[in-house]
Design a protein around this motif. Sequence first.
Motif, mmCIF file in Angstrom:
data_model
loop_
_atom_site.group_PDB
_atom_site.id
_atom_site.type_symbol
_atom_site.label_atom_id
_atom_site.label_comp_id
_atom_site.label_asym_id
_atom_site.label_seq_id
_atom_site.Cartn_x
_atom_site.Cartn_y
_atom_site.Cartn_z
ATOM 1 N N VAL A 331 0.854 -1.190 0.000
ATOM 2 C CA VAL A 331 0.000 0.000 0.000
ATOM 3 C C VAL A 331 0.886 1.236 0.000
ATOM 4 C CG1 VAL A 331 -1.756 1.305 1.239
ATOM 5 C CG2 VAL A 331 -1.842 -1.198 1.235
ATOM 6 N N VAL A 332 0.623 2.158 -0.924
ATOM 7 C CA VAL A 332 1.313 3.449 -0.943
ATOM 8 C C VAL A 332 0.269 4.530 -0.706
ATOM 9 C CG1 VAL A 332 2.616 5.084 -2.344
ATOM 10 C CG2 VAL A 332 3.116 2.651 -2.514
ATOM 11 N N ASP A 333 0.341 5.165 0.459
ATOM 12 C CA ASP A 333 -0.599 6.234 0.780
ATOM 13 C C ASP A 333 0.097 7.244 1.688
ATOM 14 O OD1 ASP A 333 -0.523 5.056 3.302
ATOM 15 O OD2 ASP A 333 -2.444 4.020 3.046
ATOM 16 N N GLU A 334 -0.661 8.093 2.350
ATOM 17 C CA GLU A 334 -0.072 9.156 3.160
ATOM 18 C C GLU A 334 0.630 8.641 4.409
ATOM 19 O OE1 GLU A 334 -2.481 12.511 3.909
ATOM 20 O OE2 GLU A 334 -2.908 12.897 1.794
ATOM 21 N N THR A 335 0.409 7.395 4.751
ATOM 22 C CA THR A 335 1.067 6.826 5.933
ATOM 23 C C THR A 335 2.091 5.762 5.584
ATOM 24 O OG1 THR A 335 -0.701 5.175 6.209
ATOM 25 C CG2 THR A 335 -0.961 7.284 7.369
ATOM 26 N N SER A 336 2.160 5.368 4.316
ATOM 27 C CA SER A 336 3.097 4.321 3.899
ATOM 28 C C SER A 336 3.784 4.738 2.606
ATOM 29 C CB SER A 336 2.348 2.995 3.685
ATOM 30 O OG SER A 336 3.232 1.990 3.239
ATOM 31 N N ALA A 337 5.111 4.886 2.652
ATOM 32 C CA ALA A 337 5.855 5.417 1.505
ATOM 33 C C ALA A 337 6.695 4.346 0.830
ATOM 34 C CB ALA A 337 6.758 6.560 1.961
ATOM 35 N N ASN A 338 6.993 4.577 -0.447
ATOM 36 C CA ASN A 338 7.954 3.769 -1.197
ATOM 37 C C ASN A 338 9.346 4.326 -0.874
ATOM 38 O OD1 ASN A 338 9.615 2.555 -3.104
ATOM 39 N ND2 ASN A 338 8.092 2.667 -4.746
ATOM 40 N N ILE A 339 9.956 3.780 0.174
ATOM 41 C CA ILE A 339 11.183 4.361 0.718
ATOM 42 C C ILE A 339 12.322 4.343 -0.288
ATOM 43 C CG2 ILE A 339 12.899 4.196 2.547
ATOM 44 C CD1 ILE A 339 10.181 5.147 3.502
ATOM 45 N N VAL A 340 12.484 3.235 -1.019
ATOM 46 C CA VAL A 340 13.613 3.116 -1.949
ATOM 47 C C VAL A 340 13.539 4.190 -3.026
ATOM 48 C CG1 VAL A 340 14.732 1.641 -3.662
ATOM 49 C CG2 VAL A 340 13.892 0.649 -1.521
ATOM 50 N N MET A 341 12.364 4.358 -3.629
ATOM 51 C CA MET A 341 12.244 5.342 -4.692
ATOM 52 C C MET A 341 12.249 6.768 -4.141
ATOM 53 S SD MET A 341 12.473 3.441 -7.179
ATOM 54 C CE MET A 341 12.515 4.819 -8.304
ATOM 55 N N LEU A 342 11.790 6.921 -2.909
ATOM 56 C CA LEU A 342 11.877 8.243 -2.275
ATOM 57 C C LEU A 342 13.336 8.655 -2.092
ATOM 58 C CD1 LEU A 342 10.722 10.714 -0.834
ATOM 59 C CD2 LEU A 342 10.536 9.331 1.243
ATOM 60 N N VAL A 343 14.168 7.721 -1.643
ATOM 61 C CA VAL A 343 15.592 8.015 -1.468
ATOM 62 C C VAL A 343 16.242 8.329 -2.813
ATOM 63 C CG1 VAL A 343 17.820 7.022 -0.801
ATOM 64 C CG2 VAL A 343 15.818 6.673 0.657
ATOM 65 N N ALA A 344 15.906 7.545 -3.846
ATOM 66 C CA ALA A 344 16.466 7.792 -5.179
ATOM 67 C C ALA A 344 16.046 9.160 -5.699
ATOM 68 C CB ALA A 344 16.017 6.689 -6.137
ATOM 69 N N ALA A 345 14.791 9.516 -5.502
ATOM 70 C CA ALA A 345 14.323 10.826 -5.931
ATOM 71 C C ALA A 345 15.036 11.939 -5.185
ATOM 72 C CB ALA A 345 12.808 10.928 -5.718
#
Length: 442
Positions: A331-345
Amino acid sequence: MTAPRVRRGGLRRDHFIDLRPLTTSPAFARMWIGSTLAGLGGQLTLVAIMLHMYELTASTFAVSMIAVAGLVPMIFAGLYGGMLADAFDRRRVALLAASVTFASTAVLMVLTWTGMESVAWLYVIAVVNSSANSVVMAARQAIVPRLIPAALLPAASALGGITMGIMVSIGPAAAGILVAFTGYGWTYTIDLVLMSALFLGLWTLPAIKPEGEIVRPGLKSLVDGWQFLRRAGNIRMQYILDITAMTFGQPLALFPAIGALLLGGGAITTGVLTAAIAVGAFFSSLLSGPVARYRWHGRGIERAIIAYGASIALFGLMLLLAAFGLFAPEVVDETSANIVMLVAACFALAGSGAADNISSIFRSTMMQSAVPDAIRGRLQGIFIVVVAGGPRVGALYAGTLATFTALWFPPLLGGFVIIGLVLFLVRLSPRFRAYDAEHPVP
């Protein structure tokens, strides 16, 4: 000749930022500290207003219109503020404009605490703040060359990158956390407290009246400034290049939707993405020794903006991969993030922040050293309009294009557009590419 001392990691002492502007001029040091703290508070409010607008409207377009709505008033304020800075005591001009920003933020704070805030009020406050800040910045930048020797102007510009890094790394991250855990009222209140440091930094300055012929604010003053700019090909080209970069490479208005819909994490992700840009700016200033000594400023601006475009395109690519679900949790929502792609971004955005800061060091130094003092306020006013207006046009580009396509498309396309346009424009102006800081020619 003694070899330079080497620190851990192989970095020489002369790789690090030159702090002599702070030790040479106590007045500059006080203004720098005050501006840094006030800017930190301003970032709290800037990000909080974006989040506030998205909460009220759930519209990326409405968020982008915060920047667009203030564009025309900010242009007039920047131009008129530059004329004021060339006609009156620049310290007093900056103080009066800062007072307007303080008062408008206080109104926003009261409205929020009393539950009377609205979409219209958020737009009004954003417009007033951006306009008043344009005047403050025009006056303050025109003051700097009067406080420190010309040889230290590149170092002073690099210190401005440290300020921006602190503002935009700590400010947005803190805004995201404050909004998530305490609400908007406390966020605006803390901004007011931090903003008081700006008054201390400006109040303790000596009176700084323009040198040379003084032209009262009005049509003649404006025409004189534009006529000078027409003759100043190098200054004009740096404006054009910066507008190009900011129009097609400014994804800030997309961050709330990216946090809510694509990468997840909500307000905290918005703050982290914004902070990543400033982290890049901060570290590029920290290691700005070689940059401050590089004399071919036109060439430096060209290369830095090309690197900026490449970083923005990479950010768009990371969003595209996230849209395809790469490394995404269930689940990707306001409480659960895609950490790997967030770090890459964030790494891509840090690269853009570093490149933009290096370009800014060269552009600011060129402005302060090549433009005569009598007209410096007006040129700084135009410079502020370019620097602040470009991102607002960029917000319209990103918000509109994302509305009809996808969140990843504007930065991916924009990055390649930046690279192509910069290569084309600089090829048309060999004089700009040959600009020598040791012999500044506007």
